[in-house]
Design an enzyme around this catalytic site. Structure first.
Site, PDB file in Angstrom:
ATOM      1  CG  ASP A  10      83.483  18.632  24.605  1.00  0.00           C
ATOM      2  OD1 ASP A  10      82.742  18.357  25.571  1.00  0.00           O
ATOM      3  OD2 ASP A  10      83.876  19.785  24.363  1.00  0.00           O
ATOM      4  CB  CYS A  67      80.552  20.544  23.440  1.00  0.00           C
ATOM      5  SG  CYS A  67      79.883  22.090  22.785  1.00  0.00           S
ATOM      6  CB  THR A  69      78.463  26.341  25.150  1.00  0.00           C
ATOM      7  OG1 THR A  69      79.182  26.018  23.951  1.00  0.00           O
ATOM      8  CG2 THR A  69      79.371  27.045  26.131  1.00  0.00           C
ATOM      9  CG  HIS A 100      57.827  26.683  13.740  1.00  0.00           C
ATOM     10  ND1 HIS A 100      57.572  27.941  14.212  1.00  0.00           N
ATOM     11  CD2 HIS A 100      56.675  25.990  13.867  1.00  0.00           C
ATOM     12  CE1 HIS A 100      56.305  28.015  14.624  1.00  0.00           C
ATOM     13  NE2 HIS A 100      55.748  26.825  14.437  1.00  0.00           N
ATOM     14  CG  HIS A 135      56.705  26.121   9.712  1.00  0.00           C
ATOM     15  ND1 HIS A 135      57.038  27.378  10.146  1.00  0.00           N
ATOM     16  CD2 HIS A 135      55.511  25.816  10.276  1.00  0.00           C
ATOM     17  CE1 HIS A 135      56.091  27.819  10.958  1.00  0.00           C
ATOM     18  NE2 HIS A 135      55.153  26.883  11.043  1.00  0.00           N
TER      19      HIS A 135
HETATM   20  C1  RB5 Z   1      85.765  22.777  25.898  1.00  0.00           C
HETATM   21  O1  RB5 Z   1      86.455  23.343  26.945  1.00  0.00           O
HETATM   22  C2  RB5 Z   1      84.681  23.732  25.414  1.00  0.00           C
HETATM   23  O2  RB5 Z   1      85.258  24.756  24.680  1.00  0.00           O
HETATM   24  C3  RB5 Z   1      83.656  22.981  24.591  1.00  0.00           C
HETATM   25  O3  RB5 Z   1      83.106  21.971  25.360  1.00  0.00           O
HETATM   26  C4  RB5 Z   1      82.485  23.769  24.071  1.00  0.00           C
HETATM   27  O4  RB5 Z   1      81.842  24.496  25.055  1.00  0.00           O
HETATM   28  C5  RB5 Z   1      82.737  24.554  22.856  1.00  0.00           C
HETATM   29  O5  RB5 Z   1      81.846  25.192  22.259  1.00  0.00           O
END
Ligand code: RB5
Length: 149
Positions: A10, A67, A69, A100, A135
């Site tokens: 993203d 993204c 996180t 695994h 596994h």
């Molecule tokens: C975007 O702001 C953020 O929510 C996205 O990049 C991500 O971390 C979502 O899980």
């Protein structure tokens, strides 16, 4: 072994994605970029699904999703049949996710890991083979859950 790799992200991960693509191409891998290539705010499920479908359909062998996180984009990818996407913020988890869990998509967060750590995670992921054996049975059990709905 050179691989066909699909990558998606993203808006939060544009710069890191570019670094990872260069890293992969330098190592000889074939990379398909599924976007986004804009820094405008966008919806990560779009790109999670695109890469997941490319992996599930055999267009590419492995996927990488980034993204903020790694969470949202991996959650979206995991809704596609046949996908096992794992968020890895360090190399040990990346190694185990392949050895695994036979994961076929690596996810991480551009707001969590720096570019050098991200390259280490990607390198470990690509250099680790699934161990099979006991596994395999567990991975099969995970995939059987898809058939229960
Ligand atoms: C975007 O702001 C953020 O929510 C996205 O990049 C991500 O971390 C979502 O899980």
């Amino acid at each position: 072994m050179y691989m066909k790799i699909g990558i998606g992200n993203d808006h939060s991960a544009l710069e890191l994605k570019e670094e990872i693509i260069s890293f992969l191409r330098e190592k000889g891998h074939e990379v398909t970029d599924y976007g986004t290539n804009s820094s405008e705010s966008c919806d990560y499920p779009v790109y999670g699904e695109k890469v997941a479908r490319a992996v599930a359909g055999g267009e590419v062998e492995q996927g990488i999703l980034i993204c903020g996180t790694g969470l949202g984009i991996s959650l979206a990818a995991n809704k596609v049949k046949g996908i096992r996407a794992a968020v890895c913020s360090e190399p040990f988890t990346a190694k185990m996710a392949r050895a695994h869990n036979n994961c076929n998509i690596l996810a991480f967060g551009a707001r969590v890991v720096g570019s050098e750590l991200a390259k280490m995670i990607v390198g470990t992921w690509l250099n680790t083979e699934f161990e099979g054996g006991r596994h395999q049975r567990r991975v099969d059990m995970i995939m059987e859950i898809e058939e229960k709905d």
